[in-house]
Write a protein that holds these residues in place. Structure first.
Motif, mmCIF file in Angstrom:
data_model
loop_
_atom_site.group_PDB
_atom_site.id
_atom_site.type_symbol
_atom_site.label_atom_id
_atom_site.label_comp_id
_atom_site.label_asym_id
_atom_site.label_seq_id
_atom_site.Cartn_x
_atom_site.Cartn_y
_atom_site.Cartn_z
ATOM 1 N N UNK A 57 27.420 25.063 43.313
ATOM 2 C CA UNK A 57 28.296 26.119 44.317
ATOM 3 C C UNK A 57 29.080 25.398 45.250
ATOM 4 N N UNK A 77 32.098 23.688 35.150
ATOM 5 C CA UNK A 77 32.171 24.964 34.343
ATOM 6 C C UNK A 77 31.156 24.852 33.197
ATOM 7 N N UNK A 80 27.973 25.822 34.586
ATOM 8 C CA UNK A 80 27.800 27.215 34.959
ATOM 9 C C UNK A 80 27.618 28.027 33.833
ATOM 10 N N UNK A 87 21.080 34.945 43.561
ATOM 11 C CA UNK A 87 21.332 34.675 44.887
ATOM 12 C C UNK A 87 20.370 35.346 45.835
ATOM 13 N N UNK A 89 20.891 36.993 48.492
ATOM 14 C CA UNK A 89 21.435 38.255 48.809
ATOM 15 C C UNK A 89 21.620 39.059 47.424
ATOM 16 N N UNK A 91 23.812 40.439 45.838
ATOM 17 C CA UNK A 91 25.057 40.401 45.390
ATOM 18 C C UNK A 91 25.745 41.156 44.095
ATOM 19 N N UNK A 93 27.751 44.683 42.993
ATOM 20 C CA UNK A 93 28.875 45.698 43.374
ATOM 21 C C UNK A 93 28.247 46.965 43.634
ATOM 22 N N UNK A 108 31.996 37.948 31.758
ATOM 23 C CA UNK A 108 32.365 36.753 32.488
ATOM 24 C C UNK A 108 32.028 35.377 31.933
ATOM 25 N N UNK A 109 30.839 35.642 31.211
ATOM 26 C CA UNK A 109 29.990 34.701 30.302
ATOM 27 C C UNK A 109 30.411 34.473 28.822
ATOM 28 N N UNK B 13 38.176 40.648 35.645
ATOM 29 C CA UNK B 13 38.259 40.891 37.198
ATOM 30 C C UNK B 13 39.320 42.026 37.497
ATOM 31 N N UNK B 204 28.168 38.777 49.280
ATOM 32 C CA UNK B 204 27.566 37.823 48.347
ATOM 33 C C UNK B 204 27.984 37.942 46.719
ATOM 34 N N UNK B 205 28.934 38.825 46.736
ATOM 35 C CA UNK B 205 29.408 39.173 45.318
ATOM 36 C C UNK B 205 30.246 38.162 44.788
ATOM 37 N N UNK B 206 30.957 37.601 45.690
ATOM 38 C CA UNK B 206 32.013 36.693 45.509
ATOM 39 C C UNK B 206 31.337 35.180 44.838
ATOM 40 N N UNK B 207 30.174 35.007 45.509
ATOM 41 C CA UNK B 207 29.485 33.816 45.215
ATOM 42 C C UNK B 207 28.943 34.094 43.660
ATOM 43 N N UNK B 208 28.697 34.974 43.616
ATOM 44 C CA UNK B 208 28.086 35.327 41.971
ATOM 45 C C UNK B 208 28.948 35.330 41.142
ATOM 46 N N UNK B 209 30.321 35.710 41.235
ATOM 47 C CA UNK B 209 31.409 35.431 40.371
ATOM 48 C C UNK B 209 31.911 34.086 40.403
ATOM 49 N N UNK B 210 31.797 33.444 41.368
ATOM 50 C CA UNK B 210 32.165 31.924 41.347
ATOM 51 C C UNK B 210 31.026 31.116 40.514
ATOM 52 N N UNK B 211 29.873 31.543 40.607
ATOM 53 C CA UNK B 211 29.000 30.822 39.866
ATOM 54 C C UNK B 211 28.837 30.895 38.317
ATOM 55 N N UNK B 212 29.807 31.727 37.894
ATOM 56 C CA UNK B 212 30.023 31.975 36.581
ATOM 57 C C UNK B 212 31.020 30.971 36.130
ATOM 58 N N UNK B 213 31.355 30.875 34.718
ATOM 59 C CA UNK B 213 32.017 29.811 34.450
ATOM 60 C C UNK B 213 33.483 30.182 34.445
ATOM 61 N N UNK B 214 34.164 31.361 35.450
ATOM 62 C CA UNK B 214 35.124 31.817 35.752
ATOM 63 C C UNK B 214 36.008 30.956 36.711
#
Lengths: 249, 368
Positions: A57, A77, A80, A87, A89, A91, A93, A108-109, B13, B204-214
């Motif tokens: 991160x 990458x 990841x 996390x 939080x 997190x 949606x 996304x994976x 996204x 915190x959702x953006x952190x989760x998204x950025x923790x993926x390989x995207x």
């Protein structure tokens, strides 16, 4: 034992307008494949920063990290793809349903549709959320969100799970369920790394525990050995002995 | 970087963004109603005055009467001002079609054509007609100029004024609507992009998204395409609503409108990302975004022509992309002109777009 994570001389300095804070100060450690590894320390000890660097991160100021032989700086990458992060939080949606949150992460994976559908149904059942699959997560309780958050992080079947304070603020029943889940993942061969403020949790769950204080690694061993070394009856006593009684901000 | 995989993730996204926005039903109402309300309120409520407006006088007469008329026009200072109303350029022997082209090109707000025998006819008290061409795409300036000339010439009964409608019969709403659409797109894009990112950071959702390989790029691209589609749909609904319900003129090409708004939205997304990136939380985003967007609303000639604002305010307007979007939208929708007439605006919007987007992307740190 084979190390799956190797951190060498890890340092992280945060510079803001007024000050320079060394959050992590030359920390080196190895985490072995298949173990449950706990990181404990008072507030501001540097455990969350170390955790964030190991999970790609944030980047270290100096030092290196290898995760499953991938370099964290150059191959973030790839790392990841093989890790899952829960996390602190939740997190999630809140305007997507539980199923849609899981589908988003799976997509996304690059999890294939068929596999994803099977895993979603399996995990929702595992954490007792199958009847809430099509509800918006905005209306979920803290425990439900935490359970969903955990399975969101494993939908791509990662080798390593990073888990930031897994049971903070949860009732005893949910805490027991989360521990059960952690053990289940570990039995399946996954490596678990988590931070916690609960000594009992670290003692019961972890194969080895790292204790951090003021950005430094002050002890790293099994809970039993840590207790033996400082002639303490509990991990909390070891913790106080190593980090002092002073209250941290 | 596997482009196919990155594009697929941008698509994921983007679809997530659409799902979220269409579930916030309370957001849909202001999204489409706000500009309609603005058009109605301002369209029926605004007046205005102008100063130092560029006009061209084509004087083919050499007599005393035309000289005194021209002098009277040139020296007129409105009651509530100490600045002359017109800045006049004089010429002669110019055909009406050429004068219209000068207005098309935005060189003058009006052209007054005085015929060769004007002084002679006035002396003999014979009827004579002056032709006044105005840039009626700027209905405020145009209306004031026509009123002024009519009052001036009313003193002599034999003189009549011919005012050809070079862009058709236009109202203030025709002037207002293209700019309100640009304003709506600007506000809507900056706010919704910024809110989405600031909100995702807060929960915190953006952190989760950025923790993926995207990649960071795929996230930004997904959000940008979502905004482009959303804002273009909004613009189409607004233009159709304004033309059907309010009878607003749409003389130009829909494709050109789409081109201008696409470039403009692109830059606005960048600005939204940049503001959200430097905001600590949602509250600071709200304040900062108002700081960046509100001056545009009043300084860029949305509600009144730029020719009626003080010089210092006009210079501020020139530093804001909304000024050029307004201009291009009016040229397309009201004047019905083609690409060559909006080339300058498009060029400047591209520069703003690239600059804002580069800043936004730079500030959108992975260390969310």
């Amino acid at each position: 034992m084979e190390p799956i994570i190797e951190a060498r001389d890890l340092t992280k300095v945060f510079i803001s307008r007024r000050m320079k804070v060394t959050a992590v100060d030359h920390v080196s450690l190895e985490i072995y494949k298949g173990e449950i590894f706990g990181m404990i320390g008072p507030n501001g000890a540097g455990k969350s920063t170390t955790f964030a660097m190991m999970s790609t991160l944030i980047k270290p100021t100096s030092g290196s990290i290898r995760v499953s032989s991938f370099d964290a700086e150059k191959e973030a990458t790839k790392i990841r793809q093989i890790i899952g992060v829960v996390p602190q939080q939740y997190s999630l949606y809140s305007d997507l349903t539980a199923r849609e949150n899981l589908e988003l992460m799976g997509n996304l994976y690059d999890v294939t549709k068929k596999v994803m559908e099977e895993r979603i149904n399996y995990y929702l059942k595992l954490v007792n959320l199958e009847t809430h699959a099509d509800r918006f997560t905005g209306g979920f309780s803290g425990g439900m969100k935490q359970r969903l958050s955990v399975i969101s992080a494993v939908i791509h079947d990662p080798e390593i799970i990073f888990w930031d304070e897994p049971t903070t603020g949860l009732d005893p029943q949910t805490r027991q369920a989360i521990w059960k889940l952690a053990r289940k993942f570990n039995k399946e061969g996954k490596t678990l790394i988590f931070t916690t403020h609960y000594m009992e949790e670290a003692d019961k769950l972890c194969d080895r525990v790292a204790i951090m204080n003021d950005g430094r690694l002050v002890a790293l061993d099994t809970p039993e050995n840590l207790k033996k070394k400082s002639s303490s009856v509990s991990l909390e006593e070891v913790f106080i002995h190593l980090t002092g009684e002073e209250i941290r901000d | 970087m596997d482009i196919k995989s990155e594009l697929r993730k941008s698509w994921i996204i983007m679809m997530k963004e659409f799902k979220q926005i269409f579930r916030k039903k309370m957001l849909i109402i202001p999204l489409f109603m706000f500009p309609i309300i603005m058009i109605v309120f301002f369209g029926y409520g605004m007046g205005g005055s102008i100063k130092n407006v560029d006009i061209l006088i084509v004087n083919d007469d050499t007599g005393m009467a035309s000289s005194s008329l021209v002098q009277e026009i040139g020296s007129y200072i409105p009651k509530d001002s100490d600045i002359k109303m017109f800045s006049i350029t004089y010429t002669k022997d110019m055909a009406q079609s050429e004068a219209e082209r000068k207005i098309d090109a935005g060189l003058y707000k009006a052209v007054l054509i005085i015929p060769q025998d004007y002084s002679e006819r006035v002396a003999k008290n014979e009827s004579v007609t002056l032709t006044l061409l105005t840039d009626s795409s700027d209905t405020t300036s145009s209306g004031i100029i026509v009123n002024f000339m009519q009052q001036l010439l009313a003193k002599t009964r034999s003189i009549s004024l011919n005012v050809p409608e070079i862009y058709g019969n236009l109202k203030y709403l025709d002037f207002l609507t293209p700019a309100v659409i640009a304003l709506t797109i600007f506000f809507g894009t900056v706010q919704s992009t910024g809110y989405a990112i600031a909100g995702e950071r807060e929960d915190g959702t953006i952190v989760r998204i950025l923790m993926t390989p995207v990649s960071k790029w795929a996230v930004i691209l997904g959000k940008t395409i979502h905004q482009l589609i959303l804002q273009l749909i909004r613009a189409v609904i607004l233009i159709l609503g304004a033309t059907v319900i309010l009878g607003v003129t749409m003389n130009g090409s829909w494709l050109l409108v789409a081109l201008v708004l696409t470039i403009f939205t692109f830059g606005s997304v960048g600005l939204g990302i940049a503001i959200s990136a430097i905001s600590e939380d949602m509250t600071s985003f709200q304040q900062l975004s108002l700081f960046f967007t509100l001056p545009s609303m009043f300084a860029t000639g949305v509600f009144y022509p730029l020719s009626s604002v003080p010089d210092w305010m006009r210079w501020i307007a020139y530093t804001m992309p909304l000024t050029y979007a307004n201009d291009a939208m009016r040229i397309i929708m009201v004047k019905g002109q083609g690409l060559s007439f909006i080339a300058r605006d498009i060029f400047i919007l591209i520069i703003f777009g690239v600059l804002y987007f580069a800043i936004g992307v730079h500030l959108f740190r992975r260390e969310a």
